[in-house]
Design an enzyme around this catalytic site. Structure first.
Site, PDB file in Angstrom:
ATOM      1  N   ASP A  38       1.757  41.256  73.206  1.00 28.40           N
ATOM      2  CA  ASP A  38       0.664  42.381  71.989  1.00 28.40           C
ATOM      3  C   ASP A  38       0.645  43.931  72.815  1.00 28.40           C
ATOM      4  O   ASP A  38       1.008  43.740  74.079  1.00 28.40           O
ATOM      5  CB  ASP A  38      -0.901  41.811  71.629  1.00 28.40           C
ATOM      6  CG  ASP A  38      -1.077  42.055  70.775  1.00 28.40           C
ATOM      7  OD1 ASP A  38      -1.812  43.358  70.154  1.00 28.40           O
ATOM      8  OD2 ASP A  38      -1.553  41.246  70.211  1.00 28.40           O
ATOM      9  N   TYR A 155       2.650  49.679  53.720  1.00 29.33           N
ATOM     10  CA  TYR A 155       2.414  47.775  53.778  1.00 29.33           C
ATOM     11  C   TYR A 155       3.433  47.068  53.129  1.00 29.33           C
ATOM     12  O   TYR A 155       3.496  46.535  53.321  1.00 29.33           O
ATOM     13  CB  TYR A 155       0.789  47.589  53.933  1.00 29.33           C
ATOM     14  CG  TYR A 155       0.045  46.529  54.285  1.00 29.33           C
ATOM     15  CD1 TYR A 155       0.363  46.317  55.847  1.00 29.33           C
ATOM     16  CD2 TYR A 155      -0.360  45.350  53.944  1.00 29.33           C
ATOM     17  CE1 TYR A 155       0.690  45.108  56.145  1.00 29.33           C
ATOM     18  CE2 TYR A 155      -0.230  43.897  54.116  1.00 29.33           C
ATOM     19  CZ  TYR A 155       0.058  44.351  55.251  1.00 29.33           C
ATOM     20  OH  TYR A 155      -0.196  42.599  55.476  1.00 29.33           O
TER      21      TYR A 155
END
Length: 251
Positions: A38, A155
């Site tokens: 991450d 998106y």
């Protein structure tokens, strides 16, 4: 049907919180040796300590970063069997008219959702090909199958592209014993971005959204993890190139 991953080595991206964390936790509980990746250094370290996994702080927007991550895991662990790309999201953006979108905002969302998935698969493919085995799962979205509830053009476009990449990789990698599938979540309150989106609907909008779902409830990160683990399992060995909507029937 019990899903076990004993001695399998897994990499889950976007694992500091939300859906990625739930998938990583479920894999640990099912016996896998799990690596978390991450961009959120503090978050991924905390998650790793809490669930019993190894962590890597990395921005996967470049092929070099993906190669270094996959190479380090495969050398250190001896293999990389399972790859889940759950990183991505809206990168703090909100829905705006198309004429108001700067190029940088468009490219940022594609880098996180599509470029990283491509670079990871590119890095993992030689390792999995050599082993003659692999499971790859991308976490796409209902926004990859229809217009996005977020209203964010990039998106929706990126998640559609991720679905296309999943199908293409399934065709290319299938002969090498590697399956590639995608889980497309419905609305899940899994991180600060989705929580802000939920709050923006107001009471009436929230009620309308829940009523549009057949099961009359929002999903949870665990719902998405359950579907993901099935695709990663031995029981799903003859399933590839598929997109599973996990959305309570809304689709």
């Amino acid at each position: 049907m019990q899903l076990r991953f004993d001695n399998r080595v897994a990499l889950v991206t976007g694992a500091a919180q939300g859906i990625g964390r739930a998938i990583a936790s479920a894999l640990v509980q099912s016996g896998a040796k799990v690596h978390l990746a991450d961009i959120d250094a503090e978050g991924v370290a905390k998650t790793a300590a809490e669930i019993g996994a190894q962590f890597h702080t990395v921005d996967l927007a470049t092929p070099e970063a993906a190669r270094d991550l996959v190479g380090g895991i495969s050398v250190g662990s001896g293999s990389l069997d399972l790859l889940v790309h759950a990183a991505g999201g809206v990168r703090g953006q909100v829905g705006r008219p198309i004429e108001d979108i700067p190029e940088a905002d468009w490219r940022t969302i594609f880098a996180a959702n599509v470029d990283a998935a491509f670079f990871l698969a590119q890095a993992a493919a030689p390792v999995m090909k050599q082993a003659g085995y692999g499971r790859v799962v991308t976490i796409s979205s209902g926004a990859g199958l229809r217009p996005s509830l977020t209203g964010i053009q990039a998106y929706a476009s990126a998640k559609h592209a991720l679905v296309g990449l999943t199908k293409q990789l399934a065709w290319e990698l299938g002969p090498h014993g590697i399956t590639v599938n995608s889980v497309a979540p419905g609305f899940v309150r899994s991180n600060p971005a989705t929580e802000r989106q939920w709050q923006s609907y107001g009471e009436a909008g929230q009620k309308k959204l829940v009523e549009s779902i057949h099961t009359r409830r929002l999903g949870t990160p665990e719902d998405i993890a359950n579907a993901t683990l099935f695709f990663l399992s031995e029981q799903a060995g003859w399933i590839s190139g598929q997109v599973l909507s996990v959305d309570g029937g809304r689709s």
